[in-house]
Design a protein around this motif. Structure first.
Motif, PDB file in Angstrom:
ATOM      1  N   THR A  75       0.769  -0.968  -0.269  1.00 54.82           N
ATOM      2  CA  THR A  75       0.487   0.063   0.203  1.00 54.82           C
ATOM      3  C   THR A  75       0.983   1.132   0.382  1.00 54.82           C
ATOM      4  O   THR A  75       0.621   2.739  -0.360  1.00 54.82           O
ATOM      5  CB  THR A  75      -1.210   0.314   0.628  1.00 54.82           C
ATOM      6  OG1 THR A  75       0.118  -0.271   2.233  1.00 54.82           O
ATOM      7  CG2 THR A  75      -1.892  -1.100   1.265  1.00 54.82           C
ATOM      8  N   GLN A  76       2.341   1.088   0.209  1.00 60.64           N
ATOM      9  CA  GLN A  76       3.523   2.200   0.206  1.00 60.64           C
ATOM     10  C   GLN A  76       4.295   1.604  -0.025  1.00 60.64           C
ATOM     11  O   GLN A  76       5.015   0.679  -0.478  1.00 60.64           O
ATOM     12  CB  GLN A  76       3.613   2.607   1.352  1.00 60.64           C
ATOM     13  CG  GLN A  76       1.846   3.232   2.532  1.00 60.64           C
ATOM     14  CD  GLN A  76       2.128   4.349   2.073  1.00 60.64           C
ATOM     15  OE1 GLN A  76       2.962   5.775   1.471  1.00 60.64           O
ATOM     16  NE2 GLN A  76       0.693   5.696   1.539  1.00 60.64           N
ATOM     17  N   PRO A  77       5.446   2.215  -0.296  1.00 58.24           N
ATOM     18  CA  PRO A  77       6.646   1.752  -0.810  1.00 58.24           C
ATOM     19  C   PRO A  77       7.290   1.109   0.097  1.00 58.24           C
ATOM     20  O   PRO A  77       7.448   1.886   1.119  1.00 58.24           O
ATOM     21  CB  PRO A  77       7.327   3.179  -1.632  1.00 58.24           C
ATOM     22  CG  PRO A  77       6.104   4.171  -2.163  1.00 58.24           C
ATOM     23  CD  PRO A  77       5.150   3.568  -1.237  1.00 58.24           C
ATOM     24  N   LEU A  78       8.506   0.155  -0.355  1.00 58.06           N
ATOM     25  CA  LEU A  78       9.117  -0.541   0.811  1.00 58.06           C
ATOM     26  C   LEU A  78      10.821  -0.038   0.428  1.00 58.06           C
ATOM     27  O   LEU A  78      11.221  -0.070  -0.893  1.00 58.06           O
ATOM     28  CB  LEU A  78       9.046  -1.951   0.333  1.00 58.06           C
ATOM     29  CG  LEU A  78       9.422  -2.552   1.510  1.00 58.06           C
ATOM     30  CD1 LEU A  78       9.314  -2.523   2.759  1.00 58.06           C
ATOM     31  CD2 LEU A  78       9.037  -4.286   1.101  1.00 58.06           C
ATOM     32  N   ILE A  79      11.452   0.005   0.807  1.00 61.07           N
ATOM     33  CA  ILE A  79      13.237   0.679   0.513  1.00 61.07           C
ATOM     34  C   ILE A  79      13.622  -0.752   1.089  1.00 61.07           C
ATOM     35  O   ILE A  79      13.400  -1.336   2.639  1.00 61.07           O
ATOM     36  CB  ILE A  79      13.429   1.903   1.714  1.00 61.07           C
ATOM     37  CG1 ILE A  79      12.406   2.675   1.557  1.00 61.07           C
ATOM     38  CG2 ILE A  79      14.983   2.427   0.861  1.00 61.07           C
ATOM     39  CD1 ILE A  79      11.907   3.238  -0.157  1.00 61.07           C
ATOM     40  N   VAL A  80      14.695  -0.974   0.068  1.00 60.17           N
ATOM     41  CA  VAL A  80      16.017  -2.313   0.739  1.00 60.17           C
ATOM     42  C   VAL A  80      16.864  -0.833   0.323  1.00 60.17           C
ATOM     43  O   VAL A  80      17.426  -0.717  -0.730  1.00 60.17           O
ATOM     44  CB  VAL A  80      15.355  -3.131  -0.118  1.00 60.17           C
ATOM     45  CG1 VAL A  80      16.635  -3.977  -0.213  1.00 60.17           C
ATOM     46  CG2 VAL A  80      14.143  -3.816  -0.692  1.00 60.17           C
ATOM     47  N   GLU A  81      17.654  -1.329   0.936  1.00 58.22           N
ATOM     48  CA  GLU A  81      18.495  -0.382   1.411  1.00 58.22           C
ATOM     49  C   GLU A  81      19.963  -1.610   0.651  1.00 58.22           C
ATOM     50  O   GLU A  81      19.669  -2.850   0.820  1.00 58.22           O
ATOM     51  CB  GLU A  81      19.307  -0.290   2.729  1.00 58.22           C
ATOM     52  CG  GLU A  81      18.535   1.295   3.703  1.00 58.22           C
ATOM     53  CD  GLU A  81      18.524   1.076   4.568  1.00 58.22           C
ATOM     54  OE1 GLU A  81      19.852   0.331   5.648  1.00 58.22           O
ATOM     55  OE2 GLU A  81      18.341   2.041   5.049  1.00 58.22           O
TER      56      GLU A  81
END
Length: 111
Positions: A75-81
């Motif tokens: 439902t929202q963006p997901l950050i993968v570092e």
């Protein structure tokens, strides 16, 4: 240092395994990359639950699927570092497809 933005798509057609999938290749972006996942679409022949893990932290736990129906998990963006793992895993070994649309922000050294 230059920053290169690449919009990408990764898909896995997983027909037999209930093992953790790494749709971003090795599952670990390079240290000079940051991945912004916009969409995770999943479809299964059965009714498994899906778990998404970001650096061994469960981001989505046991999302229930309906057989032969495509489901959006975010439902929202997901950050993968960079240097962190990203996996998708189904609870059963039913035929299971995952499609991910993402932005790869890559820092490149230029000389």
């Amino acid at each position: 240092m230059a920053v290169v933005n690449q919009y990408k798509f990764a898909g896995i057609d997983n027909s037999t395994s209930g093992a953790a999938l790494t749709p971003l290749g090795s599952g670990i972006p390079a240290v000079n990359e940051t991945i912004v996942i916009k969409s995770i679409l999943v479809k299964s022949a059965g009714t498994p639950t899906v778990t998404i893990a970001n650096n061994s932290i469960t981001a989505i736990k046991s999302a229930q699927l309906t057989a032969n129906t495509t489901t959006e998990l975010l439902t929202q963006p997901l950050i993968v570092e960079g240097g962190k793992s990203f996996t998708v895993q189904a609870s059963t070994s039913d035929s299971f497809d995952v499609a991910i649309s993402y932005l790869n922000i890559k820092k490149e050294v230029t000389t």
